[in-house]
Design an enzyme around this catalytic site. Sequence first.
Site, PDB file in Angstrom:
ATOM      1  N   ASP A   1      -6.760   4.155  -4.941  1.00  8.06           N
ATOM      2  CA  ASP A   1      -7.479   3.948  -3.679  1.00  8.06           C
ATOM      3  C   ASP A   1      -8.177   5.291  -3.449  1.00  8.06           C
ATOM      4  OD1 ASP A   1      -7.537   1.822  -1.339  1.00  8.06           O
ATOM      5  OD2 ASP A   1      -7.417   3.750  -0.335  1.00  8.06           O
TER       6      ASP A   1
ATOM      7  N   LYS B   1       0.875  -1.182   0.000  1.00  9.56           N
ATOM      8  CA  LYS B   1       0.000   0.000   0.000  1.00  9.56           C
ATOM      9  C   LYS B   1       0.900   1.216   0.000  1.00  9.56           C
ATOM     10  CE  LYS B   1      -4.437   0.796   0.133  1.00  9.56           C
ATOM     11  NZ  LYS B   1      -5.516  -0.091  -0.334  1.00  9.56           N
TER      12      LYS B   1
HETATM   13  N1  GLU Z   1      -7.167   0.025  -3.391  1.00  9.04           N
HETATM   14  C1  GLU Z   1      -7.836  -1.195  -3.756  1.00  9.04           C
HETATM   15  C2  GLU Z   1      -7.840  -2.153  -2.575  1.00  9.04           C
HETATM   16  O1  GLU Z   1      -7.893  -1.720  -1.452  1.00  9.04           O
HETATM   17  C3  GLU Z   1      -7.315  -1.759  -5.048  1.00  9.04           C
HETATM   18  C4  GLU Z   1      -5.854  -2.104  -5.072  1.00  9.04           C
HETATM   19  C5  GLU Z   1      -5.336  -2.540  -6.430  1.00  9.04           C
HETATM   20  O2  GLU Z   1      -6.102  -2.605  -7.389  1.00  9.04           O
HETATM   21  O3  GLU Z   1      -4.140  -2.838  -6.493  1.00  9.04           O
HETATM   22  O4  GLU Z   1      -7.849  -3.347  -2.696  1.00  9.04           O
END
Ligand code: GLU
Length: 448
Positions: free
Chosen positions: A166, A126
């Site tokens: 996100d 993240k």
């Molecule tokens: N932010 C999204 C999640 O919390 C998607 C992450 C992504 O597609 O890599 O899963």
Amino acid sequence: MNSYIERVLEETRRKNPNEPEFLQSVEEVLTSIEPVIEQHPEYEKAALLERLVEPERVIEFRVPWIDDEGKVQVNRGYRVQFNSAIGPYKGGLRFAANVNLSILKCLGFEQTFKNSLTTLPIGGAKGGSDFDPHGKSDNEIMRFCQSFMSELYRHIGPDIDVPAGDIGVSSKEIGYLFGQYKRITGTFENGVLTGKSLSYGGSLIRPEATGYGIMYYIKQVLKHEGVKIKGKTFVLSGYGNVAWGCAKKINELGGKVLTISGHNGYVYDPEGINTDEKIDYLLELRSSKHRDVRMYAEKFGCEFREGKKPWEVKADIYIPCAAQNEIDLEEAKKIVANGGRFYFEGANMPATNEALKYMQENGVVAGPAKAVNAGGVAVSALEMSQNSMRYSWSEKEVDDRLYDIMRSVYKNSLAATEKYNTGYDLIKGANIAGFEKVADAMMAQGIV
Ligand code: GLU
């Protein structure tokens, strides 16, 4: 509690005293995998849990940029590369004023198990920044993204780490980030980011994926309970990409969405957010400079309840789609008092552990974020597959795969509850199923 888990929890608290969100997620996961730990004494010797709670790498960097007035602004950028046991690091970037290391470590830790649950080969990560996109012009957002990528590019790659969106990061920001990556590296490696626009390697259904995935998961749970979606009422929080996709699918399946919410209150639409115009307006809101849900209430002539949260509204199914910890014990009590039978986490960690426990003890069936919202990252992984093949699948091909993945997420969680006799607890099931695969891979790869 198992003494190994207890010791690791203790150490994790001691080592990360200023990271409440991170500790919350570690507690939630470790306490629910107890039956697995009991059956695998070899994990303790291999310090598996100690390694699991320590990110493989944390990158923190300065992001200087110049605003429209010519003033220099400085933000903080991060990438937490949490676990690469089963695939390249994968997870979104969040741009929001409250972003800090604790929140990103919490999200990166959760992402590791979520990504494992998708059945696809992706590790957990993240990242993001305390940059607040509210009130910023497109040029400011572009300059910020360019500066952010000028540092991040050296840490990522299609086989290393693949960021996506996100909160605060949608296809617009991904476009600016990719443009800068391409310019610096001189390559067209579009598998380095997901959530791209279709014209340069995005996947059909990626924008809808998180919301559609939520509803595909819910369908499985309701089937198990013998309940139909048609005619059911839904309370949603948030108004962004997740709430949008979810509302779209709820309407298609014959349900009714009563609420959406923002930072300053919620909108109650008793008619339902039920037309293409209303649903598409959420996209407009998300990309507007002010991002204020009150604008929805003004446009469609319904009520805006200032400073309040939507959990006070009576409904059959509650789906938080905003940010972490918006449901504490007080809010959970409202959901239970309203006779809510189902609670599904569209957002990541929307409830405190105490609130979750209260709902489950009071008969609410709860689906955890790492299972319920896994559709977003799952279609990101399908976008990576398409980029590797230099090919793209049709809408139906991607949607069918998403449906199958969400069914597997549910089935694998359920199978884990049966294997370890936990009762019908979808939170434990998701944690165990996600953990087992990562643990297996970590054990197989030696002490790294
Ligand atoms: N932010 C999204 C999640 O919390 C998607 C992450 C992504 O597609 O890599 O899963």
